[in-house]
Design a protein around this motif. Structure first.
Motif, short mmCIF file in Angstrom:
data_model
loop_
_atom_site.label_atom_id
_atom_site.label_comp_id
_atom_site.label_asym_id
_atom_site.label_seq_id
_atom_site.Cartn_x
_atom_site.Cartn_y
_atom_site.Cartn_z
N ALA A 20 0.57 -1.66 -0.37
CA ALA A 20 -0.35 0.13 -0.11
C ALA A 20 1.37 1.19 -0.16
CB ALA A 20 -0.76 -0.23 0.94
N HIS A 21 0.39 2.16 -0.98
CA HIS A 21 1.42 3.55 -0.67
C HIS A 21 0.41 4.45 -0.03
CE1 HIS A 21 3.45 1.69 -4.18
NE2 HIS A 21 1.73 1.52 -4.53
N ALA A 22 0.96 4.36 1.33
CA ALA A 22 0.11 4.81 2.17
C ALA A 22 1.29 5.05 4.19
CB ALA A 22 -0.87 4.58 2.41
N ARG A 23 0.71 6.04 4.72
CA ARG A 23 1.53 5.49 6.08
C ARG A 23 1.65 4.47 6.82
NH1 ARG A 23 1.07 9.99 9.79
NH2 ARG A 23 -1.38 10.08 8.94
N ALA A 24 0.65 4.59 6.73
CA ALA A 24 -0.55 3.01 7.60
C ALA A 24 -1.56 2.30 6.96
CB ALA A 24 -0.47 2.63 9.34
N VAL A 25 -1.82 1.46 6.84
CA VAL A 25 -3.48 1.23 7.05
C VAL A 25 -3.90 0.89 7.62
CG1 VAL A 25 -4.65 -0.83 5.64
CG2 VAL A 25 -2.53 -0.28 4.78
N LEU A 26 -5.38 0.87 7.94
CA LEU A 26 -5.87 1.48 9.32
C LEU A 26 -7.03 0.00 9.91
CD1 LEU A 26 -6.44 2.61 12.17
CD2 LEU A 26 -8.12 3.81 11.40
N GLY A 27 -6.57 -0.99 10.32
CA GLY A 27 -7.74 -2.28 11.06
C GLY A 27 -8.39 -1.57 11.52
N VAL A 28 -9.95 -2.25 11.93
CA VAL A 28 -10.92 -2.52 12.81
C VAL A 28 -11.34 -3.21 13.28
CG1 VAL A 28 -12.61 -0.43 13.40
CG2 VAL A 28 -10.60 0.49 11.94
#
Length: 775
Positions: free
Chosen positions: A744-752
């Motif tokens: 993923a091209h992001a700082r992080a991926v938020l899982g919930v």
């Protein structure tokens, strides 16, 4: 949706300044005069008038400003059976005139008795005390087209109180048709009383022939009454329709997308649904059949043999009707009659002289049964007095026995005085059979002190108020919950004699009403959730609890019904599918988590993460609604779960939450809410999917004894954690996922994820409008 707040001094997401209403600053001339009228009457207490003032303003503020060029507004107001809905819409009509509505039409049931009753009340409380009202109907006469069609030249508001039947609606439509082109400056408020009766479309809608040229259009026209109401609204470019009912099941199940190419949109309350507050001093299903009824002595069971004795046997075509003799009243009905005479005596000795007192006898919808029972009651009363002349003191002895059976009640005098008055009161009893054959009326205003025994069927089933009702003998069965609730005329205000209510019915009917108390409660809770969520009825489905024995409404009125067992009781919903290619969306989710954690900073580090305690349910619901998952995700629907959480919170479940943020000791970290958190490692199992998000031990971070209490060998029993979780406490789990293994091209991926306790709706069946279920 409102954005999350980021303030250390004010940590509730949904705390907002009071919104301005378009009605602010309005001069309330008609309303002020109507309010003064109410305050001048001793039966209206100050806080009751204040409630009418507040609720009527809330409703009129939900309608569009009449100065807008064009609008078609649809709303629904839900009250309680015999609870003051007329008082509310009278106040709404007064305010409507003040804000600029030029035409107010009140559709008041399908019987003359209710229309006439409503007309008299509106004239007395609205027209006679108000300003600039022009009435086109009166207590004796339903709508007839005026000689001069255009009555809107002068200032003022035109009032029409009409029956909701086809001939009258055709006259109204014919009148408006003649005003075509002149109605642009005539905002219409149409109030539909008992709106689940006759108004619901039970047929189809004509399709647009330019799109569906091969489909027949005439055969798909709406049912006549529904079609005429929609046509009335269509003719006025600025129109507001407000449905009033205590049993709104059918209204909620109207197809929200229904459109007819001639008469326009259907009557689904797309703009608002308002639940009126429970009135002070009201006696309803909960008081008579719910939990609080356990401490009352209301019910009397009617033997099945008595039921058979009172109803005509079903007969084949051509067979003669066999009726019982006039004196063949079963003992249970005799007991009810004597108790009614006794209750009336107690009321008289309490100082309730000159006020109505009524008994309901509702056994059958068959008019021959009603006439036979009415004659039999009159004959029985005569027989008692004949017997008393032969055996002096016989009636007094029966009354003494009835007083014993009455149960604990505060007597206003000594027993002998009560019995003497009861014997006198028995002679005062009058029987009125209410059906189209007899044409009898209650005439409370003309003869307010009558001791009435009202025998009837359909005319007693809706709208018509039985004033001073204490005793009900009720054997009428039905397959529909809304019909049963409307037939139960014992609901209402019983100031000074609430302890005298007694109901004779069968065990089966009593059980229906016990469950109906839960059905009503669930419906009102769901409407409250809608309001608290700030959603309109076309954005969020109202869930109605199904009755185990009864349909909520007729099949013809519930074509959009879908059973919905959606409950996340004792479940662990989690995100396993992510929009990994949408960097903007992923960043928004991270900022959402930051705002939540700034509003509710964690105060504890334990079990591999940071813990924030005592987060309110509405903040969790706001977070879930804003969280954006993968568009193809089925397992985790944040908006639907948020609605469910708010629904449970209304009944005292899932009110307090813990937020846990996984924080492994890793070099790769992320700032959330101004604090660093280690990134959690998860691997892809598909294109944009991971396997399992949650660590099972995390579901026990806020439970007594922590996760170790649920350790089984090398793992943890998360299912048992959810079983042990208190129903008022939920757990939100946040996992900041390392983007590298997820590509993923992001700082992080938020899982919930959520860990949810077992709630009281577990295993329950609910009904929703399928046009909204997946919307």
């Amino acid at each position: 949706m409102a954005s999350l707040m980021d303030s250390e001094s004010n940590r509730h997401f949904s705390l907002k300044p009071k919104a301005r209403r378009w009605t602010d600053g309005q001069a309330w001339v008609n309303w002020s005069r109507h309010e003064a009228y109410l305050r001048s009457h001793p039966r209206w207490k100050a806080h009751q008038v204040a409630s009418v003032a507040e609720e009527s303003l809330r409703i009129i503020a939900k309608t569009p400003p009449p100065g807008r060029p064009e609008f078609q507004c649809r709303g629904l107001v839900v009250g309680y059976v015999q609870s003051g809905k007329t008082a509310n819409f009278t106040a709404v009509a007064a305010r409507a005139a003040d804000v600029g509505y030029r035409l107010v039409i009140v559709l008041s049931g399908i019987h003359d008795s209710l229309r006439n009753q409503t007309q008299r009340r509106l004239e007395r409380e609205l027209v006679d005390v108000g300003v600039n009202w022009i009435t086109l109907t009166d207590p004796e006469c339903d709508f007839k087209e005026p000689e001069v069609a255009n009555g809107f030249g002068a200032t003022g508001t035109v009032l029409v109180v009409a029956k909701k039947i086809v001939p009258i609606l055709e006259r109204l439509n014919g009148w408006l048709e003649k005003l075509e082109g002149q109605l642009a400056d005539v905002p219409l408020l149409l109030i539909d009383d008992e709106a689940d009766q006759a108004s619901i479309n039970t047929r189809g809608n004509r399709r647009d022939p330019s799109v569906d040229e091969d489909r027949p259009v005439e055969d798909e026209s709406p049912s006549p009454t529904n079609q005429l109401i929609r046509d009335l609204l269509r003719r006025c470019p600025r129109a507001t329709y407000i449905a009033y009912t205590a049993t709104p099941f059918a209204n909620i199940l109207v197809d929200p997308g229904a459109l007819d190419n001639r008469v326009g949109e259907d009557l689904f309350p797309k703009d608002f649904v308002i639940q009126l507050p429970r009135p002070d001093g009201y006696t309803g299903t909960e008081e008579l059949f719910g939990v609080t009824a356990r401490h009352r002595n209301v019910l009397r069971v009617v033997d099945p043999n008595d039921v058979r004795a009172l109803k005509s046997k079903r007969r084949k075509k051509g067979e003669p009707l066999v009726v019982h003799g006039a004196l063949d009243l079963p003992q249970s009905l005799c007991d009810a009659l004597l108790t009614f005479a006794l209750a009336g005596a107690i009321r008289v000795l309490r100082g309730h002289q000159g006020v109505p007192h009524t008994m309901l006898v509702h056994v059958s919808q068959v008019q021959k049964d009603q006439l036979r029972i009415g004659d039999a009651i009159e004959e029985q009363i005569r027989a008692w007095f004949n017997y008393d002349r032969a055996e002096p003191g016989a009636i007094r002895g029966m009354m003494r026995s009835s007083l014993t059976d009455f149960g604990e009640v505060q007597l206003p005098a000594d027993v002998d005085a009560v019995l003497d008055e009861a014997v006198r009161n028995l002679a005062r009893l009058e029987v009125v059979v209410l059906n189209s054959t007899t044409g009898d009326e209650l005439k409370y205003e003309e003869r307010p002190g009558r001791q009435l025994i009202a025998v009837g069927g359909n005319r007693l089933s809706r709208g018509l108020t039985l004033e001073g009702l204490t005793i009900a003998y009720f054997l009428r069965t039905t397959t529909m919950a809304d019909t049963l609730l409307q037939m139960a005329r014992w609901y209402g205000f019983r100031d000074g004699y609430d302890d005298l209510i007694r109901i004779w019915t069968t065990d089966g009917i009593a059980e229906w009403f016990v469950e109906l108390a839960l059905v009503e409660e669930s419906l009102r809770d769901s409407i409250l959730v809608l309001d608290k969520a700030g959603r309109s009825p076309d954005e969020m489905a109202i869930r109605m609890r199904a009755h185990s024995k009864l349909l909520l409404t007729s099949k013809a009125k519930s074509q959009m019904l879908e059973m919905d067992a959606r409950s996340w009781s004792a479940e662990n919903p989690q995100t396993i599918l992510f929009p990994l290619r949408d960097a903007t969306l992923l960043e928004r989710n991270l900022e959402l988590a930051s705002e939540l954690l700034r509003a509710h900073p964690p105060t504890q580090m334990a079990h591999g993460g940071a813990i924030a305690h005592d987060v309110p349910a509405h903040d969790i619901a706001d977070f879930l609604r804003h969280y954006e998952g993968h568009p193809n995700s089925v397992a985790f629907q944040g908006g639907e779960i948020a609605d469910w959480i708010q629904e449970r919170a209304v009944v005292g479940e899932l009110t307090v939450w813990t937020v846990f943020v996984a924080n492994p000791q890793r070099e790769r970290q992320l700032l959330l809410g101004g604090e660093p958190y280690g990134l959690v490692h998860r691997s892809l199992t598909g294109n944009e999917a991971i396997g399992i998000l949650t660590d099972p031990r995390h579901e026990g971070v806020d439970l007594h004894g922590g996760p170790d209490r649920y350790r089984v060998a090398a793992t943890f029993n998360a299912r048992m954690m959810r079983q042990d979780r208190p129903p008022e406490r939920g757990l939100l789990l946040l996992y900041p996922l390392d983007p590298e293994p997820l590509q993923a091209h992001a700082r992080a991926v938020l899982g919930v994820a959520l860990s949810l306790p077992r709630t009281s709706d577990d295993g329950r069946s609910f009904i929703v409008n399928r046009g909204l279920l997946h919307g």
